[in-house]
Structure formats: structure tokens, C-alpha cells
Design an enzyme around this catalytic site. Structure first.
Site, mmCIF file in Angstrom:
data_model
loop_
_atom_site.group_PDB
_atom_site.id
_atom_site.type_symbol
_atom_site.label_atom_id
_atom_site.label_comp_id
_atom_site.label_asym_id
_atom_site.label_seq_id
_atom_site.Cartn_x
_atom_site.Cartn_y
_atom_site.Cartn_z
ATOM 1 N N GLY A 11 1.913 -1.599 4.078
ATOM 2 C CA GLY A 11 1.214 -2.580 4.935
ATOM 3 C C GLY A 11 1.818 -4.240 4.466
ATOM 4 O O GLY A 11 1.679 -4.975 5.382
ATOM 5 N N ASN A 12 1.741 -4.564 3.170
ATOM 6 C CA ASN A 12 2.125 -5.789 2.831
ATOM 7 C C ASN A 12 3.448 -6.395 3.204
ATOM 8 O O ASN A 12 3.579 -7.563 3.195
ATOM 9 C CB ASN A 12 1.976 -5.822 1.218
ATOM 10 C CG ASN A 12 3.089 -5.148 0.552
ATOM 11 O OD1 ASN A 12 3.237 -4.151 0.858
ATOM 12 N ND2 ASN A 12 3.559 -5.897 -0.619
ATOM 13 N N LYS A 213 0.948 6.903 7.306
ATOM 14 C CA LYS A 213 2.620 6.617 7.814
ATOM 15 C C LYS A 213 3.182 7.167 6.863
ATOM 16 O O LYS A 213 4.419 7.234 7.020
ATOM 17 C CB LYS A 213 2.523 5.182 7.849
ATOM 18 C CG LYS A 213 2.278 4.380 6.394
ATOM 19 C CD LYS A 213 3.652 3.701 6.176
ATOM 20 C CE LYS A 213 3.693 2.909 4.846
ATOM 21 N NZ LYS A 213 2.673 3.198 3.812
ATOM 22 N N LYS A 275 1.504 8.903 -0.670
ATOM 23 C CA LYS A 275 2.920 8.558 -0.791
ATOM 24 C C LYS A 275 3.490 9.954 -1.837
ATOM 25 O O LYS A 275 4.670 10.132 -1.597
ATOM 26 C CB LYS A 275 2.953 7.228 -1.654
ATOM 27 C CG LYS A 275 2.391 6.039 -0.885
ATOM 28 C CD LYS A 275 2.612 4.860 -1.786
ATOM 29 C CE LYS A 275 1.909 3.650 -0.984
ATOM 30 N NZ LYS A 275 1.802 3.788 0.366
HETATM 31 P P1 ADP Z 1 0.672 0.656 1.561
HETATM 32 O O1 ADP Z 1 0.146 -0.324 2.509
HETATM 33 O O2 ADP Z 1 2.136 0.296 0.968
HETATM 34 O O3 ADP Z 1 0.527 2.096 1.916
HETATM 35 P P2 ADP Z 1 -1.604 1.449 -0.474
HETATM 36 O O4 ADP Z 1 -2.431 0.428 -0.771
HETATM 37 O O5 ADP Z 1 -1.981 2.426 0.549
HETATM 38 O O6 ADP Z 1 -0.288 0.641 0.216
HETATM 39 O O7 ADP Z 1 -0.938 2.021 -1.896
HETATM 40 C C1 ADP Z 1 -0.300 1.309 -2.740
HETATM 41 C C2 ADP Z 1 -1.511 1.181 -3.806
HETATM 42 O O8 ADP Z 1 -1.692 2.210 -4.701
HETATM 43 C C3 ADP Z 1 -0.959 0.039 -5.101
HETATM 44 O O9 ADP Z 1 -1.421 -1.237 -4.730
HETATM 45 C C4 ADP Z 1 -2.107 0.712 -5.840
HETATM 46 O O10 ADP Z 1 -3.067 -0.066 -6.191
HETATM 47 C C5 ADP Z 1 -2.546 1.971 -5.654
HETATM 48 N N1 ADP Z 1 -2.422 3.320 -6.772
HETATM 49 C C6 ADP Z 1 -3.268 4.257 -6.721
HETATM 50 N N2 ADP Z 1 -3.012 4.933 -7.936
HETATM 51 C C7 ADP Z 1 -1.779 4.633 -8.283
HETATM 52 C C8 ADP Z 1 -0.842 4.988 -9.371
HETATM 53 N N3 ADP Z 1 -1.243 6.231 -10.031
HETATM 54 N N4 ADP Z 1 0.069 4.184 -9.683
HETATM 55 C C9 ADP Z 1 0.556 3.230 -8.818
HETATM 56 N N5 ADP Z 1 -0.348 2.649 -8.057
HETATM 57 C C10 ADP Z 1 -1.240 3.208 -7.457
HETATM 58 MG MG MG Z 2 -1.131 2.944 2.351
#
Ligand code: ADP
Ligand code: MG
Length: 320
Positions: A11-12, A213, A275
Site C-alpha cells: 500500500g505505501n 493482494k 505475506k
Molecule cells: P502492505 O501494505 O505492504 O501489505 P501491511 O501493513 O499489510 O503492508 O504489512 C506490513 C506490516 O507488517 C509491517 O509494517 C509490520 O508492522 C507488520 N508486521 C507484523 N508482523 C511482522 C513481523 N513478524 N515482521 C515484520 N513485520 C511485521
Molecule cells: Mg497488507
């Protein structure tokens, strides 16, 4: 033959937290993402791009809601298609500009992508994915009375929730693959794809749902025969004990290791969880690596110098 990399933009990459979502903000973010992608193209990789659409669809839903007195509202699947076109256009134009600046050229095409889900997916009984803005209780109760699902979010207000079914197949998979084969940079399955169900043999209709996604990106990566699946987000990779005193960032991990860490609960549902799941599925299906990295480390991550790389069990044994 060029190595094929499927990149899932978080998203970012298109809208930063706190931004309103003006055209100028989004195009500036897309430019940063495209600069990184062009660096990979310069190294000889072939690229297929997918991306999130949460904030964009959220804004389209507000436009629909507020404009409903003047023009008819569109259903969520149509809003998803709109967002694919909008984001795809911004990427097509920006990527072309940067490629030309650097003396390269390529056909770039966005495919409006439908992703088939199972109408019996359990998520249809349990809608949990919030969409659109927060509203007050009165609005929420009125929509619930019409059959929608809404949840209250810890004092911030009420939000509509929709099912988040598993992606099964991509309706346009063949043409996406062919476009990639003739050398085009393809942008596909934006926002997890438009969720559709099969109503008759090979006939589809949109449903009110949102597909993750990253999971849809995995389907895309398998379908185009990717050599690598790269998920770009706002953190440098995957951590154990994320944001705790004993936080440890992971570099290369095998499927067995990732399964263990997953069972220990290191990856949050709704963010890192999907992910990791998407990466696991890709590695299991192809025996090829999947990577989670930040956008600014894309080239290093592909060259195995950054990010978290999930590998088949066998490659560790071979000492790779
Ligand atoms: P995107 O928009 O890229 O899908 P998300 O916010 O859905 O982003 O996922 C990324 C986020 O996952 C990071 O910003 C972090 O805060 C979070 N996160 C949760 N668990 C973990 C982990 N074990 N290691 C790294 N990041 C994590
Ligand atoms: Mg996400």
C-alpha cells in the site's frame, strides 16, 4: 532467457500513511516505486507487477456514497476494477517516462484482472475485511438492516466488513502470460484482483469481497512462471519477536523453519501473516525463492543481499 520477477507493491508504494490521496501524492509515490523497478529492469530482469488498492478503493467508495444523490452507486467489484485502471494508468505512464529517460523502452500494459473465488469459501459466512471509511452507529445500523455486515472498531467508529476469500484461479491468466512472454511489462491482479464466482462453465460474476493482494500475487507468480516472487512493503523483511526487545530480522529461511515460526505466532494476521503464507505457497508450488523486502532494497533483495528470502527445504541441504 530473462529471469521473471513478480513484484507485489504494498500500500505505501502508492499512498503513504497520513496522506490524503491527491493525484500529486500518488504519482510521486508511484515514481519512487518505478525508479526501483527500473533499476531491476536495467539488470536484465523481466517484470510483472501487482499492487494493493485499499486506500484507493476506500476513496472511490466515499465518492460513490457522497455522490449517490446525483449518480448511481457502483458495487464493490466495479470499484475494484476502477482502482485497477487508475493505479495501472499511473504506473504505465510513470514507468514509461523513467524507462525512456534512462534509454530503455518496453511495452507496458495493465490487465483488468478477475480472480475466481469459491462461492462456498468459509469467509462468506464470516465477513472480516474492513472496507471504506469509518461511519457513525446510525449509518452502520441502517446498512446492517439492509443485510450488510459492519463492525465497531475500538472507539474509531463503524466500518463495513466484507468476506476475504482465497484466490483460486485468474480468469485472464493466459493472456497475462502471453503478454509477459512477448516482453511486455504487465501490471495485473491489482488489489488482489476483482473477486468473481463462476456462475456457469467459464461465465463469471463479481461478488462483494476483497482478496488479499499477496495471496493473489502468489497465484499470478505461479501462472506467469515466475523465477522469483517479491513482496515489497514498509519493513525491511520478516522479524521474529517483531517490535519486542528480542526482535530478530530473518535473512534466509527454509519452508520448515518458516512453518515453525508461523506456528509460534510471529506473523500478524492481516499484515505479515498473508505475506508469509503467500511466499510459502509460491515456494511449495515452484521450488523457487520468495522474498519479502522494503521497496528501497528491491535490487539488493533480488541479488540476495537484503530482505527475507524463503527457500525450499532442499536448497539448504545442498548448501545453496
Ligand atoms: P502492505 O501494505 O505492504 O501489505 P501491511 O501493513 O499489510 O503492508 O504489512 C506490513 C506490516 O507488517 C509491517 O509494517 C509490520 O508492522 C507488520 N508486521 C507484523 N508482523 C511482522 C513481523 N513478524 N515482521 C515484520 N513485520 C511485521
Ligand atoms: Mg497488507
Amino acid at each position: 532467457m530473462k529471469k521473471k520477477v513478480v513484484i507485489a507493491l504494498g500500500g505505501n508504494a502508492i499512498l503513504q500513511p497520513g496522506q490524503k490521496g491527491t493525484y500529486e501524492e500518488q504519482i510521486a509515490n508511484v515514481e519512487v516505486a518505478c525508479q526501483q523497478i527500473v533499476e531491476l529492469i536495467k539488470k536484465g530482469f523481466q517484470i510483472v507487477i501487482t499492487h494493493g488498492n485499499g486506500p484507493q478503493v476506500g476513496n472511490i467508495l466515499i465518492q460513490n456514497e457522497e455522490g449517490a444523490k446525483l449518480v448511481p452507486k457502483m458495487p464493490l467489484d466495479v470499484c475494484g476494477a476502477q482502482s485497477q485502471g487508475m493505479i495501472g494508468y499511473m504506473i504505465q505512464q510513470t514507468l514509461r517516462k523513467i524507462l525512456i529517460q534512462k534509454g530503455y523502452n518496453s511495452e507496458i500494459v495493465t490487465v483488468i484482472t478477475q480472480v475466481v473465488v469459491d462461492k462456498h469459501d468459509p469467509s462468506f459466512q464470516n465477513p472480516s475485511k474492513p472496507v471504506g471509511p469509518f461511519y457513525n452507529e446510525e449509518k452502520a445500523k441502517a446498512e446492517i438492516a439492509k443485510g450488510e455486515s459492519w463492525i465497531e472498531d475500538a472507539g474509531r467508529g463503524w466500518r463495513k466488513v466484507v468476506p476475504s476469500p482465497e484466490p483460486k484461479t485468474i480468469v485472464e491468466a493466459n493472456i497475462i502470460k502471453q503478454l509477459a512472454q512477448v516482453g511486455a511489462i504487465v501490471i495485473a491482479s491489482g488489489g488482489g484482483g476483482i473477486p468473481v464466482v463462476e456462475t456457469k462453465n467459464n461465465v463469471y460474476t463479481g461478488v462483494e469481497a476483497v482478496i488479499d493482494k499477496d495471496l493473489a500475487g502468489e497465484r499470478l507468480a505461479v501462472d506467469v512462471g515466475a523465477d522469483m516472487f517479491v513482496i515489497l512493503t514498509d519493513v525491511s523483511g520478516v522479524a521474529l519477536n517483531y517490535r519486542k526487545d528480542n526482535e530478530t530480522w530473518l535473512r534466509n529461511i527454509t519452508l520448515d523453519e518458516v512453518n515453525l515460526y508461523e506456528a509460534e505466532g510471529h506473523f500478524k494476521k492481516g499484515s505479515m501473516g498473508p505475506k508469509v503464507k503467500a511466499c510459502k505457497k509460491f515456494v511449495e508450488a515452484t521450488n523457487k525463492p520468495a522474498i519479502i523486502s522494503s521497496l528501497d532494497k528491491l535490487v539488493e533483495a533480488v541479488e540476495d543481499k537484503a530482505g527475507t528470502r524463503i527457500l525450499p527445504n532442499i536448497s539448504r541441504e545442498k548448501g545453496k
